[in-house]
Design a protein around this motif. Structure first.
Motif, short mmCIF file in Angstrom:
data_model
loop_
_atom_site.label_atom_id
_atom_site.label_comp_id
_atom_site.label_asym_id
_atom_site.label_seq_id
_atom_site.Cartn_x
_atom_site.Cartn_y
_atom_site.Cartn_z
N UNK B 30 61.77 -29.40 110.00
CA UNK B 30 60.73 -29.04 110.98
C UNK B 30 59.67 -28.14 110.34
N UNK B 31 58.43 -28.32 110.78
CA UNK B 31 57.36 -27.41 110.36
C UNK B 31 57.07 -26.41 111.47
N UNK B 32 57.76 -26.57 112.56
CA UNK B 32 57.48 -25.74 113.73
C UNK B 32 58.63 -24.75 113.94
N UNK B 33 58.37 -23.47 113.68
CA UNK B 33 59.46 -22.50 113.71
C UNK B 33 60.01 -22.27 115.12
N UNK B 34 59.14 -22.38 116.12
CA UNK B 34 59.64 -22.22 117.49
C UNK B 34 60.62 -23.34 117.85
N UNK B 35 60.38 -24.53 117.31
CA UNK B 35 61.32 -25.63 117.56
C UNK B 35 62.65 -25.37 116.85
N UNK B 36 62.56 -24.79 115.66
CA UNK B 36 63.80 -24.44 114.95
C UNK B 36 64.62 -23.48 115.82
N UNK B 37 63.92 -22.51 116.41
CA UNK B 37 64.64 -21.54 117.24
C UNK B 37 65.11 -22.15 118.55
N UNK B 38 64.37 -23.14 119.04
CA UNK B 38 64.74 -23.76 120.32
C UNK B 38 65.93 -24.69 120.18
N UNK B 39 65.99 -25.41 119.07
CA UNK B 39 66.94 -26.52 119.02
C UNK B 39 68.09 -26.40 118.02
N UNK B 40 67.97 -25.52 117.05
CA UNK B 40 69.06 -25.43 116.06
C UNK B 40 70.25 -24.72 116.68
N UNK B 41 71.40 -25.31 116.56
CA UNK B 41 72.56 -24.72 117.23
C UNK B 41 73.57 -24.13 116.26
N UNK B 42 73.52 -24.50 115.03
CA UNK B 42 74.49 -23.93 114.10
C UNK B 42 73.81 -23.68 112.76
N UNK B 43 74.52 -23.08 111.86
CA UNK B 43 73.93 -22.75 110.56
C UNK B 43 73.55 -24.03 109.83
N UNK B 44 72.28 -24.23 109.64
CA UNK B 44 71.82 -25.45 109.00
C UNK B 44 71.06 -25.13 107.72
N UNK B 45 70.81 -26.19 106.95
CA UNK B 45 69.85 -26.10 105.86
C UNK B 45 68.52 -26.52 106.48
N UNK B 46 67.48 -25.71 106.28
CA UNK B 46 66.19 -26.02 106.88
C UNK B 46 65.25 -26.62 105.84
N UNK B 47 64.71 -27.81 106.16
CA UNK B 47 63.66 -28.40 105.31
C UNK B 47 62.34 -28.20 106.04
N UNK B 48 61.34 -27.70 105.33
CA UNK B 48 60.06 -27.46 105.98
C UNK B 48 58.90 -27.60 105.01
N UNK B 49 57.75 -27.95 105.56
CA UNK B 49 56.53 -28.01 104.76
C UNK B 49 55.67 -26.79 105.02
N UNK B 50 56.18 -25.90 105.85
CA UNK B 50 55.45 -24.69 106.19
C UNK B 50 55.79 -23.58 105.20
N UNK B 51 54.78 -22.98 104.62
CA UNK B 51 55.03 -21.87 103.69
C UNK B 51 54.43 -20.61 104.30
N UNK B 52 55.29 -19.79 104.89
CA UNK B 52 54.81 -18.52 105.45
C UNK B 52 56.00 -17.57 105.56
N UNK B 53 55.73 -16.26 105.62
CA UNK B 53 56.85 -15.32 105.76
C UNK B 53 57.67 -15.60 107.01
N UNK B 54 57.02 -16.23 108.01
CA UNK B 54 57.74 -16.47 109.27
C UNK B 54 58.83 -17.52 109.12
N UNK B 55 58.77 -18.32 108.05
CA UNK B 55 59.87 -19.26 107.78
C UNK B 55 61.13 -18.45 107.45
N UNK B 56 60.96 -17.43 106.62
CA UNK B 56 62.11 -16.59 106.23
C UNK B 56 62.59 -15.78 107.44
N UNK B 57 61.64 -15.27 108.22
CA UNK B 57 62.02 -14.52 109.44
C UNK B 57 62.84 -15.40 110.39
N UNK B 58 62.33 -16.62 110.59
CA UNK B 58 63.03 -17.53 111.49
C UNK B 58 64.43 -17.83 110.95
N UNK B 59 64.51 -18.07 109.65
CA UNK B 59 65.82 -18.34 109.03
C UNK B 59 66.75 -17.15 109.26
#
Lengths: 140, 115
Positions: B30-59
């Motif tokens: 996902x490139x959308x961090x709010x969707x990652x927070x909305x839909x991820x239910x367990x510890x996953x590996x995240x693939x993204x094309x978004x490069x921002x500090x908020x990717x790490x924050x979301x993780x």
């Protein structure tokens, strides 16, 4: 335990510092990781909202033995229509915010999803206070 | 699947982190961090094309231990430092999102990890 954080305006680089700090403290307190995640994610979304919509503000966090209450108070324009803001996909965010991976209209819906109680007190032209409660005796 | 297999399958470059024996059971693209927070239910590996500090924050908020940047994206130093501080593994692959997800799925990483 009571904590207070300033939330800087319009700086998405540092947005999330307060939530990160709270998450760390909850982990140190030995709280169930699933509950920590509920509190951290909802506070993070509210913190992002305060940065991108609310001209910054502050966060007050109160942790007791049975719950955590997070209050995010911003100095923004207020929310004219809360019903619309609660709809998934409805957003007024800028392109800059969207480029950071937010602004997809999931902020408030996500907070609602992860909290046991959500109160929104908003005044047009004055600001918004979002109060989030996560109970420690309930799981997601 | 071990993280080292992910690195091999995606021909990825490791940017931070070194626990290649970490077990990965599910992934989310996902490139959308709010969707990652909305839909991820367990510890996953995240693939993204978004490069921002908020990717790490979301993780960090979602207890995601590994982030793979697709389409050859490389995070800046501030993002790498933040990830190191949070103990989050970062890597980069030249594969586009669809191909990267497809390769991992094809290799047996089929847990969807989302609601």
């Amino acid at each position: 335990m009571k904590l207070h954080y300033e939330i800087p305006a319009n700086d998405l680089t540092y947005a999330g510092e307060a939530s990160s700090s709270v998450k760390k403290k909850l982990v140190q307190l030995g709280i169930d990781p699933a509950l920590v995640k509920k509190a951290a994610v909802s506070m993070y979304e509210a913190e992002i909202n305060a940065v991108i919509h609310g001209n910054g503000g502050f966060a007050d966090v109160e942790v007791s033995s049975d719950r955590i209450i997070v209050t995010i108070t911003d100095k923004g324009p207020g929310i004219p229509n809360i019903e619309l803001a609660m709809q998934e996909g409805w957003s007024t965010a800028s392109d800059e915010v969207r480029e950071m991976g937010f602004g997809a209209g999931m902020g408030l819906p996500n907070i609602k999803r992860y909290t046991d109680k959500l109160d929104i007190d908003t005044q047009i032209g004055e600001g918004t206070k979002v109060t989030i409660t996560v109970e420690f005796n309930k799981r997601l | 699947m071990k993280l080292r297999e992910v690195v091999e399958i995606l021909d990825a470059t490791l940017i931070s982190g070194n626990d290649l024996d970490m077990e990965i059971v599910s992934a989310c693209g996902s490139d959308l961090m709010s969707d990652v927070m909305a839909y991820v239910k367990e510890n996953v590996l995240l693939l993204t094309g978004l490069v921002s500090p908020q990717v790490v924050r979301t993780a960090e908020m979602m207890d995601i231990k590994v982030v793979v940047f697709v389409r050859g994206k490389v995070p800046g130093e501030n993002i790498v430092e933040l990830a190191e501080e949070k103990g989050i593994t970062l890597m980069s692959t030249d594969n586009p999102m669809f191909i990267a997800c497809g390769k991992l799925y094809d290799a047996g990483l089929t847990g969807k990890g989302v609601w």
